[in-house]
Each structure stands twice: as structure tokens, then as C-alpha cells.
Design an enzyme around this catalytic site. Structure first.
Site, mmCIF file in Angstrom:
data_model
loop_
_atom_site.group_PDB
_atom_site.id
_atom_site.type_symbol
_atom_site.label_atom_id
_atom_site.label_comp_id
_atom_site.label_asym_id
_atom_site.label_seq_id
_atom_site.Cartn_x
_atom_site.Cartn_y
_atom_site.Cartn_z
ATOM 1 C CG MET A 102 -1.903 -1.201 1.172
ATOM 2 S SD MET A 102 -3.383 -0.947 2.159
ATOM 3 C CE MET A 102 -2.694 -0.689 3.777
ATOM 4 C CG HIS A 109 6.664 -1.900 2.592
ATOM 5 N ND1 HIS A 109 6.646 -0.735 3.323
ATOM 6 C CD2 HIS A 109 5.416 -2.431 2.680
ATOM 7 C CE1 HIS A 109 5.438 -0.551 3.820
ATOM 8 N NE2 HIS A 109 4.672 -1.563 3.456
HETATM 9 P P1 AMP Z 1 1.270 -2.942 3.514
HETATM 10 O O1 AMP Z 1 1.822 -1.869 2.632
HETATM 11 O O2 AMP Z 1 1.098 -2.530 4.933
HETATM 12 O O3 AMP Z 1 0.056 -3.623 2.930
HETATM 13 O O4 AMP Z 1 2.403 -4.069 3.556
HETATM 14 C C1 AMP Z 1 2.872 -4.657 2.372
HETATM 15 C C2 AMP Z 1 3.622 -5.909 2.720
HETATM 16 O O5 AMP Z 1 4.747 -5.580 3.526
HETATM 17 C C3 AMP Z 1 2.769 -6.907 3.514
HETATM 18 O O6 AMP Z 1 3.016 -8.212 3.039
HETATM 19 C C4 AMP Z 1 3.282 -6.706 4.902
HETATM 20 O O7 AMP Z 1 3.129 -7.847 5.732
HETATM 21 C C5 AMP Z 1 4.752 -6.404 4.664
HETATM 22 N N1 AMP Z 1 5.322 -5.713 5.819
HETATM 23 C C6 AMP Z 1 4.853 -4.620 6.447
HETATM 24 N N2 AMP Z 1 5.610 -4.307 7.509
HETATM 25 C C7 AMP Z 1 6.600 -5.237 7.555
HETATM 26 C C8 AMP Z 1 7.707 -5.472 8.438
HETATM 27 N N3 AMP Z 1 7.953 -4.679 9.481
HETATM 28 N N4 AMP Z 1 8.509 -6.517 8.168
HETATM 29 C C9 AMP Z 1 8.266 -7.347 7.116
HETATM 30 N N5 AMP Z 1 7.241 -7.171 6.252
HETATM 31 C C10 AMP Z 1 6.426 -6.137 6.474
#
Ligand code: AMP
Length: 282
Positions: A30, A37
Site C-alpha cells: 500500500m 517492504h
Molecule cells: P502494507 O503496505 O502494509 O500492505 O504491507 C505490504 C507488505 O509488507 C505486507 O506483506 C506486509 O506484511 C509487509 N510488511 C509490512 N511491515 C513489515 C515489516 N515490518 N517486516 C516485514 N514485512 C512487512
């Protein structure tokens, strides 16, 4: 790096420039990208011939009272990071590109979506599953990369991939943390300085539960009590839930016998943070 807008442009990328032979890794996001990420992107880069990312703040996974409008957006910074990591294409659709006029098809992963985050955020995983299915159909990736940070999301997507026979390998990457243990999250930006200082209590609670498990504790109620006792020591923390659940079904356990997902959600003022650890294997 190709910056794509429409689903047709993504399909053309998929078919083009050596697309037929090599593998494609996809990293759905997102935006508001941070090192968590970027760890997914780096892993995808190391395992595939081509790497694609998506940046889409998906309205379908936000509840009416959630932070859709306020969600952080840093598009120029995101594109710079993705390009520097060697991403070949990024899809930055508008809501109308993902949900064309008349859209009415949704995916519900019934039982795994029900507890934990799903119980507090009605419709959230219906929105997640639907957009991820759309991404899989448009990109046709060989591998898709997700973070263990969102453990229930991983369980929901794994279930959907198995149930609907998506030909994609789901790759789960470890949680990236700040030096003090706080899991990186775009929502950390909402914390006041005092809340930010208090927030590592999530990690401390999980480590206390893990220490109890490693000392032989198998009673899930006792492990939940360890989580609650640690959180109670931090006055700014308002626990939403603590959970010790089966790592696949996410049903709450009485005793830990196989892999268990220990997870929690905690509010600091208006900000809600989540974190987790898996005990007894992954
Ligand atoms: P989001 O943009 O929040 O939808 O996250 C995108 C992807 O990044 C998702 O698969 C999340 O689980 C992963 N993600 C977010 N924060 C972390 C983190 N601290 N460590 C590893 N992966 C993450």
C-alpha cells in the site's frame, strides 16, 4: 522501471521482454514504503528474473471508521526506492482501475478471516483477498512476497491460493524491526513521541511469552496471561486482544502442541499496532 496504471498495461508487461520464459516475483504493497517492504523486494529480486510491485491503498480493506483518507502516501519516495532495488515494473492503479464500474465480485475466505483482526475489522480480509486475487490474475506471478508482520493476512492468502488453485508460490518474509524491537509499520508515523517510546512493549510481551514457552509452559491461558501482564506494565498501552492460536487455523488453543501463532493488537491513543511470534516451529 515501468510505472503502469491500467490492468492492460500490466498484462502487456507480463507478456513482454522475455516475459514468457523467466520467473516473475510480485510484492503487493500500500506504499509509504519502509525497510520492511524493501526486504520483500530484495528477496523477490534475489529469487526471480523479473520483479514487480504494486502500490495501491485498497479502499475495500478499510472499514468506515478507519484511516483510509489519512493513510500515509509517499509516491515519489516509493518509486525511487523500488527503482534503486532493481524493480522492473510497478502498478500504481487508481481505485477505478482495480474496481471498474459495476464491480461486484468479492472473495471471502470464511473461517481463517473470522477471528483476531477479522473480528475487529469486519470486511478487512474480504477486501484483502479480493485485491490479492485481482493482482494474481493480472500479474500472473510465479511467486508473491508477503510479510510475517501481517500473520493472519498470510494465513488468509495461503488458504485462498490452496482453495482456488492459484499457480503461485506464497513466500513469507520475517518481520523487520527497529533497534528497540518495534515492528516497522507505516502506522508508526501516527505515534506521538511518548507513544513511540512505549510501543516496544508489544515486542517485550511476545518475548516474555516466548521465554515462558521455552521454559516449558504449554498452557495457552498462562501464555496469554504473560502477554497481558507485560502490557499492563505500560500505562499508555491499551490492549485490544492477545491470542495464542493454532498457526494454520488461527483457532484459540488451550494447550500448545504444534506451531502456535502468538499475536496481539494494542492501541496507543488513536493508533493501533499489531505484532506476533510463532512458537514451536513455523
Ligand atoms: P502494507 O503496505 O502494509 O500492505 O504491507 C505490504 C507488505 O509488507 C505486507 O506483506 C506486509 O506484511 C509487509 N510488511 C509490512 N511491515 C513489515 C515489516 N515490518 N517486516 C516485514 N514485512 C512487512
Amino acid at each position: 522501471m515501468n510505472v503502469l496504471t491500467t490492468a492492460d498495461e500490466v498484462r502487456a508487461f507480463r507478456a513482454g521482454a522475455g516475459g514468457a520464459g523467466g520467473t516473475l516475483g510480485l510484492v503487493p504493497t500500500m506504499g509509504a514504503l519502509h525497510a520492511g517492504h524493501l526486504s520483500l523486494v530484495a528477496r523477490a529480486r534475489s529469487e526471480n528474473d523479473r520483479v514487480a510491485a504494486s502500490i495501491f491503498v485498497n479502499p475495500a480493506q478499510f472499514g468506515e471508521n478507519e484511516d483510509l483518507a489519512a493513510y500515509p502516501r509517499t509516491p515519489e519516495n516509493d518509486l525511487r526506492h523500488l527503482e534503486s532495488l532493481g524493480v522492473d515494473a510497478v502498478w500504481t492503479p487508481s481505485p477505478g482501475d482495480v474496481y471498474p464500474p459495476g464491480f461486484q465480485t468479492f472473495i471471502t475466505v470464511e473461517e481463517v478471516s473470522a477471528p483476531l483482526e477479522g473480528a475487529r475489522r469486519p470486511g478487512h480480509f474480504r477486501g484483502v483477498a479480493t485485491v490479492v486475487a485481482k493482482l494474481f490474475n493480472v500479474f500472473e506471478p510465479d511467486r508473491a512476497y508477503f510479510g510475517q508482520k501481517d500473520a493472519q493476512q498470510v494465513a488468509v492468502i495461503r488458504r485462498m491460493v490452496a482453495d482456488l488453485s492459484f499457480p503461485v508460490d506464497v513466500v513469507v518474509c520475517p518481520i523487520v524491526r527497529e533497534a528497540d524491537g518495534l515492528a516497522l509499520s507505516s502506522r508508526n508515523a501516527y505515534l506521538s513521541p511518548e507513544e513511540r517510546r512505549a510501543a516496544p512493549v508489544l515486542r517485550r510481551a511476545l518475548l516474555a511469552a516466548r521465554a515462558a514457552f521455552e521454559s516449558g509452559e504449554r498452557d495457552a491461558g498462562r501464555l496469554r496471561a504473560v502477554l497481558n501482564e507485560t502490557l499492563a506494565g505500560e500505562p499508555l498501552a491499551r490492549p485490544d486482544y492477545v491470542s495464542v492460536a493454532d498457526a494454520v487455523t488461527l483457532l484459540e488453543l488451550e494447550r500448545v502442541a504444534g506451531p502456535a501463532l502468538v499475536s496481539l493488537a494494542v492501541r496507543f491513543g488513536g493508533t493501533r499496532l499489531i505484532d506476533n511470534v510463532v512458537l514451536g516451529g513455523t
